[in-house]
Scaffold this motif. Structure first.
Motif, PDB file in Angstrom:
ATOM      1  N   ASN A   1      -3.987   4.404   3.144  1.00 11.95           N
ATOM      2  CA  ASN A   1      -1.940   4.616   2.918  1.00 11.95           C
ATOM      3  C   ASN A   1      -1.919   6.346   2.425  1.00 11.95           C
ATOM      4  O   ASN A   1      -2.953   7.491   2.469  1.00 11.95           O
ATOM      5  N   GLU A   2      -1.051   6.658   2.543  1.00 13.26           N
ATOM      6  CA  GLU A   2      -0.479   8.041   2.249  1.00 13.26           C
ATOM      7  C   GLU A   2      -1.361   8.284   1.376  1.00 13.26           C
ATOM      8  O   GLU A   2      -1.700   9.941   1.123  1.00 13.26           O
ATOM      9  N   ALA A   3      -0.966   7.370   0.232  1.00 12.60           N
ATOM     10  CA  ALA A   3      -2.157   8.294  -0.868  1.00 12.60           C
ATOM     11  C   ALA A   3      -3.476   8.593  -1.160  1.00 12.60           C
ATOM     12  O   ALA A   3      -4.135   9.578  -1.690  1.00 12.60           O
ATOM     13  N   TYR A   4      -4.231   8.082  -0.502  1.00  7.59           N
ATOM     14  CA  TYR A   4      -5.705   8.005   0.135  1.00  7.59           C
ATOM     15  C   TYR A   4      -5.461   9.392   1.103  1.00  7.59           C
ATOM     16  O   TYR A   4      -6.250  10.482   1.267  1.00  7.59           O
TER      17      TYR A   4
ATOM     18  N   GLY B   1      -7.203  14.220   4.310  1.00  6.16           N
ATOM     19  CA  GLY B   1      -7.831  13.638   5.209  1.00  6.16           C
ATOM     20  C   GLY B   1      -7.845  11.758   5.278  1.00  6.16           C
ATOM     21  O   GLY B   1      -7.877  11.034   3.789  1.00  6.16           O
ATOM     22  N   TYR B   2      -9.265  11.572   6.569  1.00  5.87           N
ATOM     23  CA  TYR B   2      -9.329  10.379   6.127  1.00  5.87           C
ATOM     24  C   TYR B   2     -10.611   9.910   6.390  1.00  5.87           C
ATOM     25  O   TYR B   2     -11.272   9.324   7.556  1.00  5.87           O
TER      26      TYR B   2
ATOM     27  N   LEU C   1      -6.066   3.964  -0.726  1.00  7.62           N
ATOM     28  CA  LEU C   1      -6.297   2.410  -1.105  1.00  7.62           C
ATOM     29  C   LEU C   1      -6.881   3.084   0.289  1.00  7.62           C
ATOM     30  O   LEU C   1      -6.544   3.382   1.465  1.00  7.62           O
ATOM     31  N   ALA C   2      -7.478   2.012   0.709  1.00 12.48           N
ATOM     32  CA  ALA C   2      -8.377   1.916   2.593  1.00 12.48           C
ATOM     33  C   ALA C   2      -9.093   0.479   2.811  1.00 12.48           C
ATOM     34  O   ALA C   2      -9.763   0.009   1.822  1.00 12.48           O
TER      35      ALA C   2
ATOM     36  N   ALA D   1       1.036  -1.037  -0.087  1.00 18.07           N
ATOM     37  CA  ALA D   1      -0.348  -0.119  -0.048  1.00 18.07           C
ATOM     38  C   ALA D   1       1.231   1.604  -0.204  1.00 18.07           C
ATOM     39  O   ALA D   1       0.314   1.984  -0.757  1.00 18.07           O
ATOM     40  N   SER D   2       1.792   1.270   0.703  1.00 20.38           N
ATOM     41  CA  SER D   2       2.267   2.136   0.964  1.00 20.38           C
ATOM     42  C   SER D   2       3.086   2.396  -0.372  1.00 20.38           C
ATOM     43  O   SER D   2       4.088   3.978  -0.851  1.00 20.38           O
ATOM     44  N   ALA D   3       3.462   1.342  -1.044  1.00 20.42           N
ATOM     45  CA  ALA D   3       4.468   1.659  -2.375  1.00 20.42           C
ATOM     46  C   ALA D   3       3.868   2.129  -4.142  1.00 20.42           C
ATOM     47  O   ALA D   3       4.010   2.591  -4.803  1.00 20.42           O
TER      48      ALA D   3
END
Length: 800
Positions: free
Chosen positions: A103-106, A112-113, A90-91, A83-85
């Motif tokens: 993940n950070e891209a989300y 935010g989340y 992704l959630a 997910a980080s790569a």
């Protein structure tokens, strides 16, 4: 990403137990019969009977997984790494709609989340996403191809996941089609459109509903009378008219205007994809009224498009391929193909040639077909074929989507998922082995108490116990592969580890293999178990030695062990999606052997996979290495070319000073030589063979032992009898597991000493057991180890 608990055992536990118990218990029973009766025939018959009866009993009694098997913590390291790569957002949500992780891209995409489907989407996107989520719960997966968030186009894919299907994985990525359309729209409205206009070519991008999305200067001037006229958003068909002969002209020019030839270029798939249209003037004879440079400009436009397009002439030969097509088709620039059929496998050549011939002869519309490229025959790709007119020699337009990156990521995810699944299976097998070995070792200990070293059977019993301990070492290797063994990590330097093990390696390599050690500068410290890290080095070195001396032991080779620092900038240059960007200390072990064949590189880390002769390898060496590295937070890669040796690269993250220090392990105090004890012990174990051995062992040490086969039975005993001095329990049991039973027991007796025993590793169990003041005894254990553990827990318990 966050993680959450999942099961401690595999749903296939019963089948594994049946197979393992049948094999080991049959052998053990036969061995004991041979010792006592001295009859090979009776021992053989007893082994066969035990094999059948024990296997049938376990297969029948343990066929279904129990409710207690849902306590194990899922290893999220693979999912977290991937997910980080990934550039995709992704959630994961659970059945209640709660956001489990993202993940950070989300976070960057949605500021935010927020929990899907409640995302900041344009128009009716939220309703479409909610409907897709309901479909995914029902059917297992769903997709929304057209979404936008603050004007940014995207697509969403939702899949149901988890062992119980109780989670949804939401994946958001840029909509490739929409981005390509936007690129084409910008090209037409920009300088490229002006160059086409200078050559007399009118270009337009038309939406599926017929409305203009973009038009170049000459089209605006011809259709509206002025090049600055606004045509975007208007119905394209309203600018055209057709006469009785079917010739098409601009409505504004009337019958005096030049007839038009309309060329459609289907550069995107899907019914809702926009269409690129080129309009050319032609004489009454039907010949184009513009110069030969017009076709060249259309080809120039094709070369600028961000999708894979190629032109083919009437003889079926390639005329042009743009760069995206070259990448998607994996064309060798030094040996370009002559025909489209040269790109595909032999079975698809005829179908591609027939389709090209049909459209070259005037077939209208377009067609999609699945083809298999000869370099990747196992991965079908979609080829779109359409007729092309007014482009000089070109008669057919081919469109091919570049699936290379997506396919590579799918392969990596599939391999990681497979390794994860095999790891869980291996851990479950090790757990079942440990139960059986506990019984065998325990019975051997009890028999040894009745035999002195001078007895004829004493050495045979010792041999059975020694072989059982060897089997126990195999289970530790399986637990290492499945990342479930107990590690004792320390902050250390890789050169120190290599120095500790170098003398041993020199003896292992022999005289024909030369050992070279090279250390880089400025290596950062790493946090790992030094003993396990030494095992990694030894296993890889022994494999390298065997590879170099396999054909001729007298030839040998060179084993090189190198360490160096790898910065975050170096990781970015590598472009490895699996390896997160961070600072690492790299350990490389390379040899000059024959190398690893490409077809088995992807299998070398799987347990029990070996290329050695029967009896010369267990197939657990590299799988143990893989598990230790992954459990230490590192990454391992194998690189090999046949005939040029192999290199194993281990990336261990640099330990930062600000990281939390590992918890100190309390040193074991001197145990008293006398293991005799008093008091009442409640023993809870679902495996009959383990319960019997433990009960006999504790009774021989002077304890009064009460036994129960599961948690509910233990609670009934607690309610009907006085408080025990110690509770010894297995962790995973049917009906009610150990931790749940202990929570109920401590409601009655808050200070009751607890000793858990399990075939799983202590580190893994402590993550899933939220109880204070509990001790742990790993299986398999001997009678003495059980007595020592009981004595230590009772001695440490508060008085009364």
């Amino acid at each position: 990403m966050a993680s959450r608990p999942a099961s401690l055992t595999s749903p296939a536990k019963a089948q594994r137990q049946a197979l393992i118990v049948a094999a080991l218990c049959g052998v053990a029973a036969a061995s004991i019969a041979l010792l006592v009766l001295h009859s090979l025939e009776i021992a053989g018959g007893f082994a066969a009977a035990m094999l059948v009866l024990t296997g049938a009993a376990f297969a029948w009694s343990r066929f279904a997984p129990t409710a207690a098997e849902d306590e194990r913590e899922t290893d999220w390291s693979v999912a977290r790494t991937l997910a980080s790569a990934s550039d995709d957002a992704l959630a994961v949500t659970d059945r209640a709609g709660k956001l489990i992780c993202a993940n950070e891209a989300y976070r960057l995409r949605f500021d935010g989340y927020p929990t899907p489907p409640g995302l900041p989407l344009d128009g009716g996107g939220m309703a479409d996403l909610a409907s897709a989520g309901r479909t995914a719960w029902r059917d297992g997966s769903a997709q929304v191809d057209r979404l936008a968030s603050r004007g940014r186009p995207m697509a969403a894919a939702i899949e149901r996941a988890g062992d119980a299907g109780d989670m949804l994985v939401w994946r958001f990525q840029d909509a490739v089609g929409l981005n390509a359309a936007a690129d084409v729209q910008a090209l037409i409205a920009g300088p490229t459109g002006d160059r086409l206009a200078a050559a007399g070519i009118m270009a337009a991008l038309i939406a599926p509903d017929g409305k203009l999305l973009a038009a170049n200067r000459v089209l605006r001037e011809r259709s509206m009378g002025h090049e600055e006229s606004v045509v975007v958003g208007r119905d394209f068909a309203r600018f055209l008219t057709a006469d009785a002969q079917g010739q098409v002209r601009f409505e504004r020019e009337g019958d005096k205007g030049n007839p038009l030839r309309i060329i459609q270029i289907p550069f995107l798939e899907g019914d809702d994809a926009p269409i690129l249209v080129a309009l050319l003037d032609e004489e009454e004879s039907g010949q184009p009224a513009i110069g030969a440079s017009a076709a060249a400009h259309v080809k120039s436009l094709i070369s600028l498009l961000p999708v894979g397009l190629a032109l083919v002439d009437r003889d079926g030969r390639f005329v042009q391929m743009n760069d995206p097509f070259v990448r998607a088709a994996q064309v060798d620039p030094n040996q370009p193909p002559l025909y489209p059929g040269d790109l595909v496998v032999r079975e698809d050549k005829a179908a591609v040639a027939d389709a090209v011939r049909k459209f070259a002869n005037g077939a209208t519309h377009s067609a999609d077909m699945a083809i298999r490229l000869k370099d990747h025959p196992d991965e079908p790709v979609a080829l779109t074929i359409a007729g092309a007119r007014g482009l000089g020699d070109a008669a057919v337009l081919l469109s091919l989507k570049d699936n290379g990156e997506e396919t590579r990521l799918k392969r990596e995810v599939a391999q990681a998922t497979k390794m994860q699944a095999v790891g869980q299976l291996a851990g479950g097998v090790a757990h079942d082995f440990n139960n059986i070995l506990t019984a065998i070792i325990g019975h051997c200990d009890l028999m040894l108490m009745r035999h002195s070293p001078g007895d004829s059977d004493y050495d045979d019993i010792q041999q059975i116990k020694a072989n059982s301990n060897r089997a126990a070492s195999l289970t530790r290797q399986l637990l290492a592969f499945s990342r479930q063994q107990t590690l004792r990590p320390q902050v250390l330097q890789l050169p120190d580890v290599i120095s500790e093990v170098s003398q041993l390696l020199k003896r292992l390599m022999g005289e024909t293999v030369k050992l070279e050690v090279k250390h880089g500068r400025n290596l950062g410290p790493v946090r790992a178990d030094p003993g396990q890290l030494e095992q990694v080095v030894v296993n890889l070195a022994v494999n390298a030695r065997d590879a170099m001396t396999a054909k001729d032991p007298t030839v040998g080779g060179t084993l090189t062990i190198a360490t160096r620092a790898v910065s975050a900038a170096d990781v970015r240059k590598l472009g490895n999606d699996i390896l997160p960007v961070a600072d690492y200390s790299l350990l490389e072990i390379s040899d000059t052997g024959a190398g690893i064949p490409a077809e088995i590189v992807g299998k070398i880390f799987e347990p029990f996979f070996t290329t050695k002769e029967v009896g010369k390898g267990t197939g657990l060496g590299l799988s143990t290495v893989y598990g230790i590295v992954k459990q230490s937070g590192g990454y391992i890669f194998a690189d090999s070319k046949p005939g040029q040796g192999a290199t194993f690269s281990i990336y261990l993250p640099v330990h930062t000073a600000g990281a939390a220090a590992p918890a100190k392990r309390v040193e074991a105090r001197d145990r008293p030589a006398d293991l005799w004890g008093t008091g009442t012990i409640l023993l809870v174990e679902d495996e009959d063979m383990v319960r019997v051995v433990a009960e006999r062992a504790l009774t021989r040490q002077g304890y009064t032992v009460l036994t129960a086969e599961h948690g509910e039975a233990a609670l009934e005993l607690l309610a009907a009898s006085e408080r025990p001095d110690l509770l010894i329990s297995d962790v995973v049991m049917p009906t009610m597991d150990g931790p749940t039973m202990v929570r109920h027991a401590r409601e009655r007796y808050p200070d009751l000493p607890i000793l858990f025993m399990s075939g799983y590793a202590e580190e893994q169990l402590r993550k899933s057991i939220d109880l204070d003041n509990v001790s742990f005894l790993p299986k398999p254990f001997s009678v003495q180890q059980l007595a020592e553990a009981a004595r230590d827990v009772l001695a440490a318990a508060p008085a009364g």
